[in-house]
Scaffold this active site. Structure first.
Site, short mmCIF file in Angstrom:
data_model
loop_
_atom_site.label_atom_id
_atom_site.label_comp_id
_atom_site.label_asym_id
_atom_site.label_seq_id
_atom_site.Cartn_x
_atom_site.Cartn_y
_atom_site.Cartn_z
N TYR A 1 0.85 -1.20 0.00
CA TYR A 1 0.00 0.00 0.00
C TYR A 1 0.88 1.24 0.00
O TYR A 1 1.87 1.29 0.72
CB TYR A 1 -0.91 0.02 1.23
CG TYR A 1 -2.28 -0.51 0.93
CD1 TYR A 1 -3.06 0.11 -0.05
CD2 TYR A 1 -2.82 -1.61 1.60
CE1 TYR A 1 -4.33 -0.37 -0.36
CE2 TYR A 1 -4.08 -2.08 1.29
CZ TYR A 1 -4.83 -1.45 0.32
OH TYR A 1 -6.08 -1.91 0.02
N GLU B 1 -0.57 4.81 -0.43
CA GLU B 1 -1.38 6.03 -0.63
C GLU B 1 -0.52 7.27 -0.47
O GLU B 1 0.26 7.38 0.48
CB GLU B 1 -2.51 6.10 0.39
CG GLU B 1 -3.77 5.43 -0.06
CD GLU B 1 -3.90 4.05 0.54
OE1 GLU B 1 -2.86 3.42 0.78
OE2 GLU B 1 -5.04 3.63 0.77
N ASP C 1 -6.42 13.03 -25.37
CA ASP C 1 -6.40 11.65 -24.88
C ASP C 1 -5.76 10.82 -25.99
O ASP C 1 -6.40 10.53 -27.00
CB ASP C 1 -7.83 11.19 -24.58
CG ASP C 1 -7.88 9.71 -24.19
OD1 ASP C 1 -6.83 9.03 -24.26
OD2 ASP C 1 -8.97 9.24 -23.83
N THR D 1 -3.34 5.68 -21.86
CA THR D 1 -3.21 4.40 -21.17
C THR D 1 -1.83 3.84 -21.48
O THR D 1 -1.14 4.30 -22.39
CB THR D 1 -4.31 3.41 -21.61
OG1 THR D 1 -4.37 3.39 -23.04
CG2 THR D 1 -5.66 3.79 -21.04
N LYS E 1 -1.43 -0.02 -24.44
CA LYS E 1 -1.72 -0.16 -25.88
C LYS E 1 -0.37 -0.08 -26.62
O LYS E 1 0.47 -0.95 -26.40
CB LYS E 1 -2.73 0.90 -26.30
CG LYS E 1 -4.08 0.75 -25.57
CD LYS E 1 -5.13 1.67 -26.11
CE LYS E 1 -6.49 1.43 -25.48
NZ LYS E 1 -6.71 2.18 -24.23
N ARG F 1 -1.58 -2.79 -17.97
CA ARG F 1 -2.79 -1.98 -17.99
C ARG F 1 -2.60 -0.84 -17.00
O ARG F 1 -2.08 -1.03 -15.90
CB ARG F 1 -4.01 -2.82 -17.62
CG ARG F 1 -4.18 -4.02 -18.50
CD ARG F 1 -5.54 -4.65 -18.37
NE ARG F 1 -6.46 -4.01 -19.28
CZ ARG F 1 -6.60 -4.33 -20.57
NH1 ARG F 1 -5.89 -5.31 -21.10
NH2 ARG F 1 -7.46 -3.70 -21.33
N1 DSN Z 1 -11.42 -0.21 -24.96
C1 DSN Z 1 -10.37 0.58 -25.57
C2 DSN Z 1 -10.35 0.41 -27.03
O1 DSN Z 1 -10.54 -0.72 -27.45
O2 DSN Z 1 -10.12 1.34 -27.78
C3 DSN Z 1 -10.43 2.00 -25.20
O3 DSN Z 1 -10.73 2.13 -23.87
#
Ligand code: DSN
Length: 435
Positions: A61, A63, A207, A234, A237, A243
């Site tokens: 933890y 925080e 984004d 994110t 990707k 993730r």
């Molecule tokens: N679910 C993702 C996508 O497939 O683009 C975005 O959050």
């Protein structure tokens, strides 16, 4: 078992204590290695990521933020979070980074709550034109709190008419304007959006969740170079990490963003995830990742051109990034769910997707979406993209022909065998013998 992502002892233990989960894991590894992932938001992470996600940082933890935590024992967690923040700032040329968001939606929600008041207006891209749920689709909780308004893209080429965006912005007076998408194959004019935000006094956010790894490699434009206030991405990707999510911003917004992430949105950060993000950010700064990013774009171009040559209806007529959307309803007379299922049977994984001004419900939309990031990790190039398009075209033209689909599956399997997934090279044989 020689798959190095797990220790033999740990796997042996799992097999004995929970054979159902063990079997599902083995079969998923077979699926991911014998078939090919073309969902553009998916990829195969750097092998180091598996290791760090399974590490003792999971147990801690933490925080708060480095140097100011609410729990003891932080000498190592502070090291990894500081490294992650510093690497993120350097890579994306940002003044501040927060690496704690657990994933994409809470990441964007933390920005809204950090910089805005309930009821404020946010201008983002229409979902069917490529926008994302977390940019305020009416089904989301955020739409109950903020007032979302939308710009659209032009049909058929997908360009964004900035005069129209400026007109909407003048009419609706947004406090925040978002550039960002999850199924838009065109580049943004970030400088043009900066001018619009300045003209109406709005904050400006990008984004770039889909594009993070391509921007880090300087293969695509970086919104932070255009004076954006905030950029979110994110980490799982094109960045090839675990993730997770990251918020990059100007120093002026740092305190508000940090407070909004913790304690506003979240409690304990996932330190195993942050350790893996830190290593990911080191690995994407290398020349080999830069070469990967360039190949992702070249492969996507080849996918688009080969589909166009085969008579498929490519939404916007092509791509400038890593993804494509096909209108399978107009191109092949089948909805996206049927196309997705047919391609699943060939060992090629894509996702059903809406098209601009979609006439059908989202579960049975008109198109499919796919992209090149995962195939490119395996070392596939333009020749392999052409083979994959040939397989996909055959399946889309005859989606109920089980005999054809299973023979196409064998072709996919044979292709995949030549391009093992980094870190999972020996997985198929090992899993087959264990499953
Ligand atoms: N679910 C993702 C996508 O497939 O683009 C975005 O959050």
């Amino acid at each position: 078992m020689s798959n190095f992502t797990y220790s033999t002892v740990a796997l042996d233990r799992l097999q004995k204590s929970d054979s159902e989960i063990f079997n599902a894991l083995m079969h998923e590894e077979i699926r991911q290695t014998e078939g090919i992932e073309l969902i553009p938001s998916e990829t195969y992470p750097f092998p180091e990521v598996y290791m760090l996600l399974g590490s003792v940082f999971n147990n801690k933890y933490a925080e708060g933020y480095p140097g100011r935590r609410y729990y003891g024992g932080q000498e190592n967690t502070d090291v990894i979070e500081n490294l992650a923040r510093d690497r993120a700032k350097a890579l994306f040329r940002a003044e501040h980074a927060n690496v704690q968001p657990l994933s994409g939606c809470p990441m964007n929600e933390a920005v809204y709550f950090g910089l805005l008041q309930p009821g404020d207006t946010i201008l983002g891209m229409e979902l069917s034109h490529g926008g994302h749920l977390s940019h305020g689709h009416p089904v989301t909780n955020m739409a109950k709190i903020f007032n979302f308004v939308r710009y659209r893209t032009e049909i058929p080429d997908g360009r964004i008419d900035l005069d129209k965006v400026l007109h909407i912005a003048r009419e609706t007076k947004p406090k925040l304007i978002i550039c960002g998408h999850s199924s838009y194959p065109r580049e943004y004019d970030y400088a043009g959006f900066r001018k619009i935000a300045d003209a109406v006094g709005a904050l400006l956010m990008a984004d770039v969740s889909h594009l993070g790894g391509l921007i880090a490699a300087d293969a695509l434009k970086n919104p932070m170079d255009f004076g954006f206030d905030v950029m979110t991405t994110t980490t799982h990707k094109t960045l090839r990490g675990p993730r997770g999510g990251m918020i990059l911003c100007k120093k002026a917004h740092a305190a508000a963003i940090d407070k909004s992430v913790f304690p506003g949105m979240q409690g304990g950060p996932h330190m195993h995830q942050i350790a893996a993000i830190a290593t990911t950010l080191k690995l994407v700064a290398t020349d080999s990742h830069k070469a990967y990013a360039r190949q992702v774009l070249a492969n996507a171009q080849t996918l688009a051109q080969t589909f166009l040559d085969g008579g498929a209806h490519v939404v916007t007529g092509g791509t400038e990034n890593h993804l494509l959307v096909l209108n399978t309803a107009t191109g092949f007379g089948i909805t996206g769910d049927i196309a997705e299922h047919a391609l699943d049977q060939t060992g090629i994984t894509v996702n059903r997707n809406v098209v601009p001004d979609e006439p059908n419900p989202p579960f049975r939309p008109s198109g499919i979406r796919f992209g090149s990031p995962a195939a490119t990790v395996r070392g596939m190039g333009e020749a392999e993209m052409k083979i994959l398009v040939r397989i996909m075209l055959a399946a889309l033209r005859d989606p109920k022909n089980e005999t054809l689909l299973s023979s196409l599956r064998e072709e996919t399997r044979a292709l995949c065998e030549q391009f093992p997934v980094p870190g999972l090279e020996s997985v198929t044989a090992a899993c087959r013998s264990a499953a």
